[in-house]
Design an enzyme around this catalytic site. Structure first.
Site, PDB file in Angstrom:
ATOM      1  N   CYS A  42       9.124   1.410  10.655  1.00 22.34           N
ATOM      2  CA  CYS A  42       9.656   1.290   9.295  1.00 22.34           C
ATOM      3  C   CYS A  42      10.015   2.672   8.768  1.00 22.34           C
ATOM      4  CB  CYS A  42       8.632   0.630   8.373  1.00 22.34           C
ATOM      5  SG  CYS A  42       9.263   0.357   6.685  1.00 22.34           S
ATOM      6  N   ASP A  44       9.502   3.708   5.910  1.00 19.57           N
ATOM      7  CA  ASP A  44       8.505   4.091   4.908  1.00 19.57           C
ATOM      8  C   ASP A  44       7.958   5.502   5.169  1.00 19.57           C
ATOM      9  OD1 ASP A  44       5.913   4.286   3.493  1.00 19.57           O
ATOM     10  OD2 ASP A  44       6.220   2.154   3.073  1.00 19.57           O
ATOM     11  N   ARG A  46       5.317   6.807   4.529  1.00 20.28           N
ATOM     12  CA  ARG A  46       3.886   6.881   4.869  1.00 20.28           C
ATOM     13  C   ARG A  46       3.602   6.494   6.313  1.00 20.28           C
ATOM     14  NH1 ARG A  46       2.475   2.803   0.146  1.00 20.28           N
ATOM     15  NH2 ARG A  46       4.318   1.898   1.146  1.00 20.28           N
ATOM     16  N   HIS A  98       3.936  -2.240   9.498  1.00 24.70           N
ATOM     17  CA  HIS A  98       2.758  -1.815   8.730  1.00 24.70           C
ATOM     18  C   HIS A  98       2.462  -2.814   7.625  1.00 24.70           C
ATOM     19  CE1 HIS A  98       4.908  -0.132   5.095  1.00 24.70           C
ATOM     20  NE2 HIS A  98       5.911  -0.202   5.944  1.00 24.70           N
ATOM     21  N   CYS A 101       4.168  -3.428   3.654  1.00 19.64           N
ATOM     22  CA  CYS A 101       5.577  -3.050   3.814  1.00 19.64           C
ATOM     23  C   CYS A 101       6.396  -3.577   2.622  1.00 19.64           C
ATOM     24  CB  CYS A 101       6.126  -3.622   5.121  1.00 19.64           C
ATOM     25  SG  CYS A 101       7.842  -3.128   5.437  1.00 19.64           S
TER      26      CYS A 101
END
Ligand code: CO
Length: 200
Positions: A42, A44, A46, A98, A101
């Protein structure tokens, strides 16, 4: 003009640190890359691939998009897979989703998210394939988490369905496709146990 000086400063410190620990590291790495892993994850912020598995530059070939989706018509992702498998000869493709998400969560509500709603349609498809199971989960968080897992599992299937991977399997190339999920709250990975190692 703003030049984001702090980022250039930290880049210099980072490069100097690595060079101090391993003199010639960058010079050596500039000559070739031989990563064993392709990471599809992803976008993302993080969930950064190298940091999570604690590997230095040169060890992981990476493709990231919103909600780690592998779409059969996405030339970007397909090209990454082809190059990784045929040229770099990676031994492992890891699809890593994750929990928490945002893309998966957005696919579950009825709000207008703009352009990205088209992309999220792929996750709504995953929901539809597994609606019997997902509809039976009452707790909204548990439902979201399960959809995150099922999304990874579906994308592992999509990786396996690509021409590149099917051809590699047919040719007996050493290639393993894994489905993993990462938890933001503790920084830990979990193997979803769906590893594919050949035509099955
Ligand atoms: Co995400």
């Amino acid at each position: 003009m703003k030049t984001l000086k702090s980022l250039f400063d930290s880049n210099r410190i980072w490069a100097e640190q690595i060079e101090k620990e391993q003199p010639g590291f960058f010079e050596q790495l500039s000559k070739q890359q031989t990563p064993e892993y392709l990471w599809i994850g992803c976008a993302d912020s993080r969930v950064p691939a190298n940091e999570i598995i604690n590997l230095p530059p040169g060890e992981v070939f990476v493709h990231r998009n919103i909600a780690n989706v592998v779409v059969h018509t996405d030339l970007n992702c397909l090209s990454v897979i082809q190059y990784a498998v045929e040229v770099l000869k990676v031994k492992h493709i890891i699809v890593c989703g994750h929990y928490g998400c945002g893309g998966v969560a957005a696919s579950l509500d009825d709000n207008d998210h703009g352009l990205i709603d088209n992309w999220l349609q792929h996750i709504r498809d995953v929901y539809r394939f597994h609606s019997a199971e997902l509809d039976s989960i009452e707790d909204p968080t548990a439902k979201k988490e399960r959809l995150c897992e099922l999304n990874v599992i579906e994308q592992v299937g999509n990786v396996c369905a690509t021409r590149t991977v099917r051809t590699a399997f047919k040719n007996g190339q050493n290639l393993n496709i894994h489905g993993w999920i990462y938890r933001l709250e503790d920084g830990l990975l979990q193997d979803l146990g769906v590893t594919v190692t050949g035509l099955e």
